[in-house]
Scaffold this motif. Structure first.
Motif, PDB file in Angstrom:
ATOM      1  N   LEU A 301       3.706   0.806  -9.848  1.00 42.78           N
ATOM      2  CA  LEU A 301       3.677   1.049  -8.328  1.00 42.78           C
ATOM      3  C   LEU A 301       2.268   1.065  -8.196  1.00 42.78           C
ATOM      4  CD1 LEU A 301       6.351   3.684  -7.455  1.00 42.78           C
ATOM      5  CD2 LEU A 301       6.605   1.160  -7.731  1.00 42.78           C
ATOM      6  N   ARG A 302       1.334   0.802  -9.071  1.00 46.52           N
ATOM      7  CA  ARG A 302      -0.112   1.047  -9.117  1.00 46.52           C
ATOM      8  C   ARG A 302      -0.503  -0.383  -8.641  1.00 46.52           C
ATOM      9  NH1 ARG A 302      -4.111   1.723 -13.277  1.00 46.52           N
ATOM     10  NH2 ARG A 302      -6.081   2.565 -12.178  1.00 46.52           N
ATOM     11  N   VAL A 303      -0.282  -0.961  -7.468  1.00 45.51           N
ATOM     12  CA  VAL A 303      -0.665  -2.060  -6.924  1.00 45.51           C
ATOM     13  C   VAL A 303      -1.413  -1.895  -5.634  1.00 45.51           C
ATOM     14  CG1 VAL A 303       0.006  -4.519  -6.146  1.00 45.51           C
ATOM     15  CG2 VAL A 303       1.442  -3.236  -8.041  1.00 45.51           C
ATOM     16  N   PRO A 304      -2.835  -1.963  -5.702  1.00 44.55           N
ATOM     17  CA  PRO A 304      -3.579  -1.544  -4.494  1.00 44.55           C
ATOM     18  C   PRO A 304      -3.454  -2.498  -3.318  1.00 44.55           C
ATOM     19  CG  PRO A 304      -5.140  -2.113  -6.297  1.00 44.55           C
ATOM     20  CD  PRO A 304      -3.866  -2.211  -6.762  1.00 44.55           C
ATOM     21  N   ALA A 305      -3.203  -3.639  -3.785  1.00 49.04           N
ATOM     22  CA  ALA A 305      -3.336  -4.876  -2.700  1.00 49.04           C
ATOM     23  C   ALA A 305      -2.466  -6.090  -3.306  1.00 49.04           C
ATOM     24  CB  ALA A 305      -4.633  -5.479  -2.442  1.00 49.04           C
ATOM     25  N   ALA A 306      -1.406  -6.275  -2.282  1.00 47.75           N
ATOM     26  CA  ALA A 306      -0.490  -7.165  -2.757  1.00 47.75           C
ATOM     27  C   ALA A 306      -0.476  -8.551  -1.846  1.00 47.75           C
ATOM     28  CB  ALA A 306       1.107  -6.740  -2.700  1.00 47.75           C
ATOM     29  N   LEU A 307      -0.441  -9.707  -2.510  1.00 46.21           N
ATOM     30  CA  LEU A 307      -0.544 -11.027  -1.803  1.00 46.21           C
ATOM     31  C   LEU A 307       0.826 -11.091  -0.774  1.00 46.21           C
ATOM     32  CD1 LEU A 307      -1.920 -13.661  -1.703  1.00 46.21           C
ATOM     33  CD2 LEU A 307      -0.611 -14.649  -3.510  1.00 46.21           C
ATOM     34  N   GLY A 308       1.847 -10.238  -1.134  1.00 50.66           N
ATOM     35  CA  GLY A 308       3.169 -10.653  -0.459  1.00 50.66           C
ATOM     36  C   GLY A 308       3.304  -9.493   0.711  1.00 50.66           C
ATOM     37  N   ASP A 309       2.297  -8.683   0.822  1.00 50.59           N
ATOM     38  CA  ASP A 309       2.345  -7.523   1.743  1.00 50.59           C
ATOM     39  C   ASP A 309       2.972  -7.591   3.084  1.00 50.59           C
ATOM     40  OD1 ASP A 309       0.154  -8.637   2.776  1.00 50.59           O
ATOM     41  OD2 ASP A 309      -1.166  -7.040   2.868  1.00 50.59           O
ATOM     42  N   PHE A 310       2.617  -8.949   3.759  1.00 54.38           N
ATOM     43  CA  PHE A 310       3.123  -9.044   5.059  1.00 54.38           C
ATOM     44  C   PHE A 310       4.429  -9.500   4.852  1.00 54.38           C
ATOM     45  CE2 PHE A 310       3.420 -14.035   5.019  1.00 54.38           C
ATOM     46  CZ  PHE A 310       2.689 -14.117   3.607  1.00 54.38           C
ATOM     47  N   LEU A 311       5.070 -10.110   3.788  1.00 55.17           N
ATOM     48  CA  LEU A 311       6.240 -10.302   3.478  1.00 55.17           C
ATOM     49  C   LEU A 311       7.146  -9.077   3.320  1.00 55.17           C
ATOM     50  CD1 LEU A 311       5.878 -13.533   1.382  1.00 55.17           C
ATOM     51  CD2 LEU A 311       6.642 -13.469   3.889  1.00 55.17           C
ATOM     52  N   MET A 312       6.725  -8.212   2.731  1.00 52.04           N
ATOM     53  CA  MET A 312       7.435  -6.958   2.446  1.00 52.04           C
ATOM     54  C   MET A 312       7.677  -6.159   3.622  1.00 52.04           C
ATOM     55  SD  MET A 312       5.892  -4.745  -0.701  1.00 52.04           S
ATOM     56  CE  MET A 312       4.403  -5.581  -1.319  1.00 52.04           C
ATOM     57  N   LEU A 313       6.347  -6.166   4.551  1.00 51.25           N
ATOM     58  CA  LEU A 313       6.661  -5.491   5.617  1.00 51.25           C
ATOM     59  C   LEU A 313       7.536  -6.104   6.686  1.00 51.25           C
ATOM     60  CD1 LEU A 313       2.664  -4.825   6.044  1.00 51.25           C
ATOM     61  CD2 LEU A 313       4.609  -2.855   6.222  1.00 51.25           C
ATOM     62  N   ARG A 314       7.473  -7.445   6.672  1.00 52.12           N
ATOM     63  CA  ARG A 314       8.706  -8.136   7.596  1.00 52.12           C
ATOM     64  C   ARG A 314       9.958  -7.836   6.922  1.00 52.12           C
ATOM     65  NH1 ARG A 314       7.596 -14.503   7.378  1.00 52.12           N
ATOM     66  NH2 ARG A 314       5.524 -14.034   8.141  1.00 52.12           N
ATOM     67  N   ALA A 315      10.192  -7.821   5.656  1.00 51.05           N
ATOM     68  CA  ALA A 315      11.666  -7.595   5.339  1.00 51.05           C
ATOM     69  C   ALA A 315      12.259  -6.052   5.503  1.00 51.05           C
ATOM     70  CB  ALA A 315      11.519  -7.829   3.672  1.00 51.05           C
ATOM     71  N   VAL A 316      11.032  -5.197   5.329  1.00 48.52           N
ATOM     72  CA  VAL A 316      11.684  -3.825   5.667  1.00 48.52           C
ATOM     73  C   VAL A 316      11.815  -3.730   7.427  1.00 48.52           C
ATOM     74  CG1 VAL A 316      10.806  -1.441   5.945  1.00 48.52           C
ATOM     75  CG2 VAL A 316      10.432  -2.667   3.719  1.00 48.52           C
ATOM     76  N   ARG A 317      10.935  -4.263   8.228  1.00 54.15           N
ATOM     77  CA  ARG A 317      11.316  -4.321   9.644  1.00 54.15           C
ATOM     78  C   ARG A 317      12.275  -4.921  10.155  1.00 54.15           C
ATOM     79  NH1 ARG A 317       5.070  -4.574  10.106  1.00 54.15           N
ATOM     80  NH2 ARG A 317       4.195  -2.363  10.332  1.00 54.15           N
ATOM     81  N   GLU A 318      12.371  -6.291   9.636  1.00 55.27           N
ATOM     82  CA  GLU A 318      13.429  -6.858  10.148  1.00 55.27           C
ATOM     83  C   GLU A 318      15.060  -6.435   9.776  1.00 55.27           C
ATOM     84  OE1 GLU A 318      13.433 -11.131   9.448  1.00 55.27           O
ATOM     85  OE2 GLU A 318      11.420 -11.206  10.613  1.00 55.27           O
ATOM     86  N   SER A 319      14.968  -5.659   8.511  1.00 57.20           N
ATOM     87  CA  SER A 319      16.149  -5.129   7.894  1.00 57.20           C
ATOM     88  C   SER A 319      16.506  -4.043   8.793  1.00 57.20           C
ATOM     89  CB  SER A 319      16.337  -4.965   6.551  1.00 57.20           C
ATOM     90  OG  SER A 319      15.618  -3.920   5.936  1.00 57.20           O
ATOM     91  N   GLY A 320      15.976  -3.325   9.512  1.00 62.24           N
ATOM     92  CA  GLY A 320      15.843  -2.206  10.146  1.00 62.24           C
ATOM     93  C   GLY A 320      15.748  -0.912   9.236  1.00 62.24           C
ATOM     94  N   GLY A 321      14.827  -1.149   8.068  1.00 60.95           N
ATOM     95  CA  GLY A 321      14.583   0.049   7.007  1.00 60.95           C
ATOM     96  C   GLY A 321      13.411   0.948   7.453  1.00 60.95           C
TER      97      GLY A 321
END
Ligand SMILES: *Cc1c(COP(=O)(O)O)cnc(C)c1O
Ligand SMILES: [Zn+2]
Length: 399
Positions: A301-321
């Motif tokens: 989990l020690r990843v300070p910046a992820a190339l796919g951050d916007f995709l993670m955020l989209r996944a969590v938000r769109e799924s209602g998580g």
């Protein structure tokens, strides 16, 4: 010998630009963001049913039409197969959730779910004529790359942050990869790797910098679909391939017409000392500002910046998580307390996810109507350093 793969093209996940799937590709040529595989799902719908896959046993490769490798001879196989779902009924009752299960990924080759991504990415790299690969790794990705690289006959070079657990470093070396240790975090290791290995013409297998590790991780979602989807998935995220892959495959299952109900809500869990995505989620941001000094014993989990951050955020938000951060003290306590109760030797990342469940239940995000699957992403046996800390706590003063 064809696998029957229905891979059709690659498409940028940010700008939509198409790329030829049958050439070696990294990120989008236009914007530098990750590329997604697109399949001929209309044909899949006409020629396949979920029962097709169920009749083929438990190998990850039973999903071959929905994976990117076209030539069966390119497949590097170490026996990667469906992972168990372990019921935790007492804990579910205690926490007030309807059902609680662990998806036990420690049973995969090299003891972590990184095997799913590497099995597919290394096979595809071999198929496309790549002769060697490199990556920075917090640990488990390096071990899995080394193992599958050996099977495929590819050269593998891995850059590891100095704090990487000893077991990860040893397995990576033992499996024949060349290892360099780098001061700092995985971002620092990635910069060094690209400087040094890029010059040698090796292929960059970093998280989301090539399209195929993500595709292998989709099999987590396919297995859950086969077993009956839960209502909620709690996932310890670093680079984010797992969450993004789950979200991608649930959309594909809907397009196939095999999934009519709403897909599970996705809950992202990070460590308090490195929680860029949790913070961005709470602040309503579309991407996550990098963490300057990432600190956590949960190395994955020690990843300070992820190339796919916007995709993670989209996944969590769109799924209602939702999102939750867990302190190292809490995750170490959870490792100690819940391993002895459940019979599953927890890894720090999986313990963080499990430790987030009570917090999510208290906030009303999970409840009695929920069927919750928590991803336990690696075998606890790989974490000697974290276990020494966890056991020292549980044997602490007064014990
Ligand atoms: C890599 C890793 C994670 C983070 O996974 P992502 O899908 O890349 O976010 C979590 N747990 C363990 C054990 C890992 O090795
Ligand atoms: Zn693009």
């Amino acid at each position: 010998m064809t696998t029957g793969s229905l891979l059709r093209s690659l498409e940028c996940a940010a700008c939509g630009r198409g790329h030829d799937a049958d050439r070696v590709q990294g990120v989008c040529a236009a914007c530098g963001k990750p590329l997604f595989c697109r399949y001929d799902l209309a044909r899949a719908r006409a020629s396949l049913t979920p029962a097709t896959f169920a009749a083929r046993g438990s190998s990850l490769w039973r999903w071959r039409e929905l994976l990117p490798v076209r030539d069966a001879r390119a497949v590097a196989d170490l026996g990667e197969s469906t992972t168990p779902l372990i019921e935790l009924p007492e804990l579910a009752a205690e926490l007030g959730v309807g059902r609680l299960r662990l998806k036990e990924e420690g049973t995969l080759p090299t003891g972590s779910f990184k095997a799913r991504g590497m099995a597919v990415a290394i096979s595809r790299a071999r198929e496309l004529g790549v002769r060697g690969v490199f990556l920075p790794s917090a640990g488990n990705a390096g071990g899995a790359a080394a193992a599958y690289g050996r099977r495929a006959g590819l050269e593998v070079r891995v850059w590891l942050p100095e704090e990487t657990p000893a077991a990860n470093r040893m397995e990576t070396e033992a499996l024949g990869a060349r290892v360099a240790r780098v001061p700092g975090h995985i971002g620092d290791a990635g910069r060094r790797a690209r400087e040094e290995a890029g010059r040698d013409g090796l292929f960059d297998l970093s998280t989301l910098r090539e399209p195929y590790r993500l595709e292998g991780k989709r099999t987590m979602g396919l297995e859950l679909f086969e077993a009956g989807l839960p209502t909620a998935i709690v996932y310890p995220a670093g680079g984010g391939t797992g969450l993004i892959a789950l979200w991608k495959v649930f959309a594909e299952l809907r397009e196939l017409g095999w999934l009519e109900a709403a897909p599970p809500r996705l809950f992202v869990v990070q460590a308090e000392g490195c929680a860029p995505v949790v913070r961005a989620f709470r602040e309503g941001l579309a991407a996550s500002p990098p963490v300057a000094d990432p600190r956590t014993i949960a190395s994955g989990l020690r990843v300070p910046a992820a190339l796919g951050d916007f995709l993670m955020l989209r996944a969590v938000r769109e799924s209602g998580g939702d999102a939750e951060a867990v302190s190292d003290a809490t995750l170490l306590e959870t490792m100690g307390a819940l391993s002895s109760r459940t019979g599953v030797l927890l890894c720090p990342e999986g313990a963080a996810a499990l430790a987030a469940v009570p917090a999510l239940a208290r906030r009303g995000k999970l409840g009695p109507l929920d069927d919750v699957v928590v991803f336990h992403t690696a075998s606890g046996l790989k974490y000697r350093e974290a276990w020494e800390a966890a056991l020292a706590r549980s044997e602490g003063p007064g014990a």
